[in-house]
Write a protein that holds these residues in place. Structure first.
Motif, PDB file in Angstrom:
ATOM      1  N   GLY A  16       0.791  -1.223   0.000  1.00  0.00           N
ATOM      2  CA  GLY A  16       0.000   0.000   0.000  1.00  0.00           C
ATOM      3  C   GLY A  16       0.823   1.273   0.000  1.00  0.00           C
ATOM      4  N   ASP A  17       2.132   1.152   0.219  1.00  0.00           N
ATOM      5  CA  ASP A  17       2.997   2.329   0.250  1.00  0.00           C
ATOM      6  C   ASP A  17       3.373   2.813  -1.141  1.00  0.00           C
ATOM      7  OD1 ASP A  17       2.967   2.262   2.983  1.00  0.00           O
ATOM      8  OD2 ASP A  17       4.867   1.197   3.180  1.00  0.00           O
ATOM      9  N   TYR A  18       2.942   2.073  -2.186  1.00  0.00           N
ATOM     10  CA  TYR A  18       3.385   2.398  -3.545  1.00  0.00           C
ATOM     11  C   TYR A  18       2.201   2.601  -4.479  1.00  0.00           C
ATOM     12  CZ  TYR A  18       7.836   0.786  -1.716  1.00  0.00           C
ATOM     13  OH  TYR A  18       8.957   0.630  -0.938  1.00  0.00           O
ATOM     14  N   LEU A  19       2.415   3.438  -5.476  1.00  0.00           N
ATOM     15  CA  LEU A  19       1.411   3.712  -6.494  1.00  0.00           C
ATOM     16  C   LEU A  19       2.013   3.442  -7.863  1.00  0.00           C
ATOM     17  CD1 LEU A  19      -1.283   4.943  -7.543  1.00  0.00           C
ATOM     18  CD2 LEU A  19      -0.114   7.154  -7.511  1.00  0.00           C
ATOM     19  N   LEU A  20       1.443   2.498  -8.619  1.00  0.00           N
ATOM     20  CA  LEU A  20       1.932   2.202  -9.961  1.00  0.00           C
ATOM     21  C   LEU A  20       1.598   3.333 -10.919  1.00  0.00           C
ATOM     22  CD1 LEU A  20       2.370  -0.652  -8.836  1.00  0.00           C
ATOM     23  CD2 LEU A  20       1.472  -1.553 -10.973  1.00  0.00           C
ATOM     24  N   LYS A  21       2.550   3.640 -11.810  1.00  0.00           N
ATOM     25  CA  LYS A  21       2.364   4.717 -12.771  1.00  0.00           C
ATOM     26  C   LYS A  21       2.256   4.195 -14.210  1.00  0.00           C
ATOM     27  CE  LYS A  21       2.336   8.349 -11.561  1.00  0.00           C
ATOM     28  NZ  LYS A  21       1.204   9.125 -11.024  1.00  0.00           N
ATOM     29  N   ARG A  22       3.241   3.403 -14.656  1.00  0.00           N
ATOM     30  CA  ARG A  22       3.204   2.925 -16.042  1.00  0.00           C
ATOM     31  C   ARG A  22       4.107   1.707 -16.201  1.00  0.00           C
ATOM     32  NH1 ARG A  22       7.019   7.042 -16.037  1.00  0.00           N
ATOM     33  NH2 ARG A  22       8.937   6.642 -17.230  1.00  0.00           N
ATOM     34  N   LEU A  23       3.799   0.896 -17.223  1.00  0.00           N
ATOM     35  CA  LEU A  23       4.626  -0.252 -17.568  1.00  0.00           C
ATOM     36  C   LEU A  23       5.867   0.237 -18.303  1.00  0.00           C
ATOM     37  CD1 LEU A  23       4.868  -3.409 -17.824  1.00  0.00           C
ATOM     38  CD2 LEU A  23       3.742  -3.157 -20.042  1.00  0.00           C
ATOM     39  N   VAL A  24       7.048  -0.250 -17.879  1.00  0.00           N
ATOM     40  CA  VAL A  24       8.287   0.207 -18.514  1.00  0.00           C
ATOM     41  C   VAL A  24       9.102  -0.919 -19.127  1.00  0.00           C
ATOM     42  CG1 VAL A  24       8.500   2.273 -17.086  1.00  0.00           C
ATOM     43  CG2 VAL A  24       9.510   0.130 -16.289  1.00  0.00           C
ATOM     44  N   GLY A  25       8.775  -2.169 -18.818  1.00  0.00           N
ATOM     45  CA  GLY A  25       9.541  -3.274 -19.379  1.00  0.00           C
ATOM     46  C   GLY A  25       8.894  -4.601 -19.083  1.00  0.00           C
ATOM     47  N   ALA A  26       9.231  -5.607 -19.886  1.00  0.00           N
ATOM     48  CA  ALA A  26       8.668  -6.938 -19.703  1.00  0.00           C
ATOM     49  C   ALA A  26       9.660  -7.983 -20.186  1.00  0.00           C
ATOM     50  CB  ALA A  26       7.354  -7.075 -20.467  1.00  0.00           C
ATOM     51  N   GLY A  27       9.698  -9.107 -19.484  1.00  0.00           N
ATOM     52  CA  GLY A  27      10.530 -10.237 -19.872  1.00  0.00           C
ATOM     53  C   GLY A  27       9.712 -11.506 -19.883  1.00  0.00           C
ATOM     54  N   ALA A  28      10.396 -12.635 -19.954  1.00  0.00           N
ATOM     55  CA  ALA A  28       9.696 -13.911 -20.037  1.00  0.00           C
ATOM     56  C   ALA A  28       8.975 -14.262 -18.743  1.00  0.00           C
ATOM     57  CB  ALA A  28      10.693 -15.023 -20.390  1.00  0.00           C
ATOM     58  N   PHE A  29       9.476 -13.770 -17.602  1.00  0.00           N
ATOM     59  CA  PHE A  29       8.915 -14.158 -16.316  1.00  0.00           C
ATOM     60  C   PHE A  29       8.282 -13.002 -15.546  1.00  0.00           C
ATOM     61  CE2 PHE A  29      12.467 -16.997 -17.245  1.00  0.00           C
ATOM     62  CZ  PHE A  29      11.832 -18.235 -17.209  1.00  0.00           C
ATOM     63  N   SER A  30       8.579 -11.784 -15.932  1.00  0.00           N
ATOM     64  CA  SER A  30       8.128 -10.669 -15.104  1.00  0.00           C
ATOM     65  C   SER A  30       7.856  -9.429 -15.944  1.00  0.00           C
ATOM     66  CB  SER A  30       9.191 -10.338 -14.043  1.00  0.00           C
ATOM     67  OG  SER A  30      10.404  -9.954 -14.672  1.00  0.00           O
ATOM     68  N   LYS A  31       7.199  -8.459 -15.295  1.00  0.00           N
ATOM     69  CA  LYS A  31       6.974  -7.148 -15.877  1.00  0.00           C
ATOM     70  C   LYS A  31       7.383  -6.095 -14.856  1.00  0.00           C
ATOM     71  CE  LYS A  31       3.504  -8.205 -19.291  1.00  0.00           C
ATOM     72  NZ  LYS A  31       2.310  -7.710 -19.992  1.00  0.00           N
ATOM     73  N   VAL A  32       7.885  -4.971 -15.363  1.00  0.00           N
ATOM     74  CA  VAL A  32       8.394  -3.925 -14.486  1.00  0.00           C
ATOM     75  C   VAL A  32       7.595  -2.645 -14.706  1.00  0.00           C
ATOM     76  CG1 VAL A  32      10.400  -2.567 -13.813  1.00  0.00           C
ATOM     77  CG2 VAL A  32      10.692  -4.951 -14.519  1.00  0.00           C
ATOM     78  N   TYR A  33       7.179  -2.033 -13.610  1.00  0.00           N
ATOM     79  CA  TYR A  33       6.401  -0.798 -13.649  1.00  0.00           C
ATOM     80  C   TYR A  33       7.151   0.318 -12.948  1.00  0.00           C
ATOM     81  CZ  TYR A  33       2.303  -3.438 -15.155  1.00  0.00           C
ATOM     82  OH  TYR A  33       1.433  -4.216 -15.872  1.00  0.00           O
ATOM     83  N   CYS A  34       7.026   1.517 -13.511  1.00  0.00           N
ATOM     84  CA  CYS A  34       7.469   2.708 -12.787  1.00  0.00           C
ATOM     85  C   CYS A  34       6.412   3.013 -11.731  1.00  0.00           C
ATOM     86  CB  CYS A  34       7.620   3.868 -13.755  1.00  0.00           C
ATOM     87  SG  CYS A  34       8.022   5.441 -12.963  1.00  0.00           S
ATOM     88  N   ALA A  35       6.841   3.371 -10.527  1.00  0.00           N
ATOM     89  CA  ALA A  35       5.899   3.608  -9.430  1.00  0.00           C
ATOM     90  C   ALA A  35       6.403   4.752  -8.557  1.00  0.00           C
ATOM     91  CB  ALA A  35       5.716   2.337  -8.596  1.00  0.00           C
ATOM     92  N   LYS A  36       5.539   5.207  -7.679  1.00  0.00           N
ATOM     93  CA  LYS A  36       5.869   6.259  -6.721  1.00  0.00           C
ATOM     94  C   LYS A  36       5.708   5.724  -5.303  1.00  0.00           C
ATOM     95  CE  LYS A  36       6.437  10.189  -9.194  1.00  0.00           C
ATOM     96  NZ  LYS A  36       7.599  11.086  -9.096  1.00  0.00           N
TER      97      LYS A  36
END
Length: 480
Positions: free
Chosen positions: A238-258
């Protein structure tokens, strides 16, 4: 057929009997009965208006008129009715469909004003969750991350026209608007929407909308509690807020967050949807955190911690690097040979630092090296890393063309620090040539080539001493 919404709002008499079903009212309106539309409007007007007002903060309400949002939503709804894409559900209920359209309009207004006034999202703590909490069935940020996989899978089955229709439909556009923008006949747009509906399982409602698809996703693919992970997470989701998707691989996805408390920008890594129920994937994410926290080097991505979402999915939080990766850098910037060698030297320094702690990266490739806007090189994605003392049952993986032979077959010996020497050669080869050292027509052929005595082609043309020495060095790294 045109519809005068201001006239509907002023009507107080001559309303069709409320005993008529929504389907009957809509059919009557299509035959030219404006009073039928007025009845549909009044059935949901008060509740929808209250819903919109409840989602407007004081600051946003000064910029956005709730009634304007409602009228715009009804306008889109009746255009959809005319096109045949908006109909009551099996119980003759329009509320789920209307709330989706209304809240879509509200979300677009919120995004518009956030872009226009960057400080808007800091107005109050719960304001930043506007898009998450629009309706009870709307996806949370956690399910939105999962839902991205669903949309990507759907897009992969569509041609270019249908993909554009789908994207614009998810943005809340109606059939005529989509047709105008894409220069298509409305029948073509409707055929594309029908194809999309056929690709969505029959458990979804006939109306194609984000809320229903996300609900279907949650029901069909429950998030695993990953029972094999017994250690406690270090961060609160709950301490984080997702902003946008920035990358993806075979096992995971990475989001920019605040980070809500400090407004610090971070990166949050989630497992992909198809990995959520695999305990090994969850264990790998926790192992990545445990490995990264042992590494303190300017060329290695700093880790903040990991935690568990309310649905039971695991996430990893690291520094966020504004920039791109070396794969994108190679294809867009077209770096000079000297720039490539400088970057590879910095990656090598980070790998040496990891080896000094007994850690093997195991997945060296351009996509796993970040380059910041100021040119700083950072090695990331330790999801397949291991300690030299780890048992052989530690999961293996990677990108086929970059794998060392021992990562595929035990016949070539164990995975050791020498595996990263091969990886450094593969990284350098890719930056010199724009392709991995091993290629093939398909995945099995690439693996066969990795295991065969075949060596990669010489990366650099020419017979000058620099090319000759660099080719020799690169191919020595890639010896099997």
């Amino acid at each position: 057929m045109s519809l005068d919404f201001s006239q509907i709002c002023r009507q107080h008499v001559d309303i069709i009997s409320p005993e008529r079903t929504n389907q009957e009212l809509l059919s009557a309106w299509k035959r030219g009965d404006q009073n039928a539309a007025a009845q549909v409007f009044r059935r949901y007007q008060a509740r929808l208006l209250a819903l919109v007002r409840s989602r407007l903060s004081k600051k946003l309400a000064r910029r956005v008129d709730a009634e304007d949002i409602l009228l715009s939503a009804y306008r889109s709804f009746f255009v959809g009715v005319q096109a045949g894409s908006c109909t009551p559900n099996a119980s003759d209920e329009l509320w789920p469909l209307l709330t989706t359209i209304v809240l879509r309009k509200l979300a677009r207004q919120a995004r518009y004003h956030k872009a226009e006034c960057r400080s808007f999202e800091l107005e109050r703590q719960d304001e930043s969750r506007l898009l998450e909490s629009l309706i009870s069935q709307a996806p949370t940020t956690e399910h939105a991350a999962i839902l991205t996989d669903e949309i990507e899978l759907l897009l992969s089955h569509l041609d270019a026209t249908a993909r554009e229709v789908l994207v614009r439909t998810l943005q809340g556009q109606d059939v005529p608007s989509i047709g105008n923008e894409l220069n298509l006949h409305e029948r073509t747009v409707r055929r594309a929407l029908e194809l999309i509906r056929q690709l969505i399982p029959s458990s979804a409602n006939d109306s194609f909308d984000w809320a229903k698809i996300s609900l279907r996703t949650k029901q069909r693919s429950p998030i695993s509690r990953t029972p094999k992970v017994t250690v406690q997470g270090t961060l609160n989701y709950g301490d984080y807020l997702l902003k946008r998707l920035v990358g993806a691989g075979a096992f995971s996805k990475v989001y920019c967050a605040k980070k809500r408390a400090s407004n610090e920008t971070v990166a949050i890594k989630y497992l992909r949807k198809d990995c959520l129920q695999d305990p090994r994937a969850a264990e790998a994410l926790v192992r990545e955190y445990q490995i990264l926290r042992q590494l303190n080097h300017p060329g290695i991505l700093p880790v903040h911690g990991w935690g568990t979402t309310p649905g039971g999915s695991l996430f990893l939080v690291t520094d966020f690097i504004e920039g791109s990766n070396l794969a994108t850098w190679k294809s867009t910037i077209r770096p000079s040979l000297n720039q490539i060698l400088v970057a590879v030297k910095e990656v090598a320094a980070a790998v040496v630092a990891a080896h000094s702690k007994g850690i093997i990266h195991g997945d060296l490739k351009p996509a796993n090296v970040l380059i910041g806007v100021e040119g700083r090189i950072t090695l990331c994605d330790f999801g397949l890393s291991r300690h030299v003392t780890d048992r052989e049952d530690v999961p293996r993986g990677g990108t086929a063309g970059f794998l060392a032979p021992e990562q595929i077959s035990d016949a070539f010996g164990p995975v050791t620090e020498l595996t990263d020497v091969y990886g450094m050669g593969a990284l350098l080869y890719a930056l010199l040539t724009g392709r991995p050292p091993m290629t093939g027509r398909d995945f099995p052929e690439i693996l066969a080539n990795v295991l065969s005595p075949k060596l990669p082609e010489v990366p650099l043309p020419g017979s000058d001493s620099l090319s000759s020495e660099l080719n020799s060095f690169t191919l020595r790294c890639l010896y099997k």
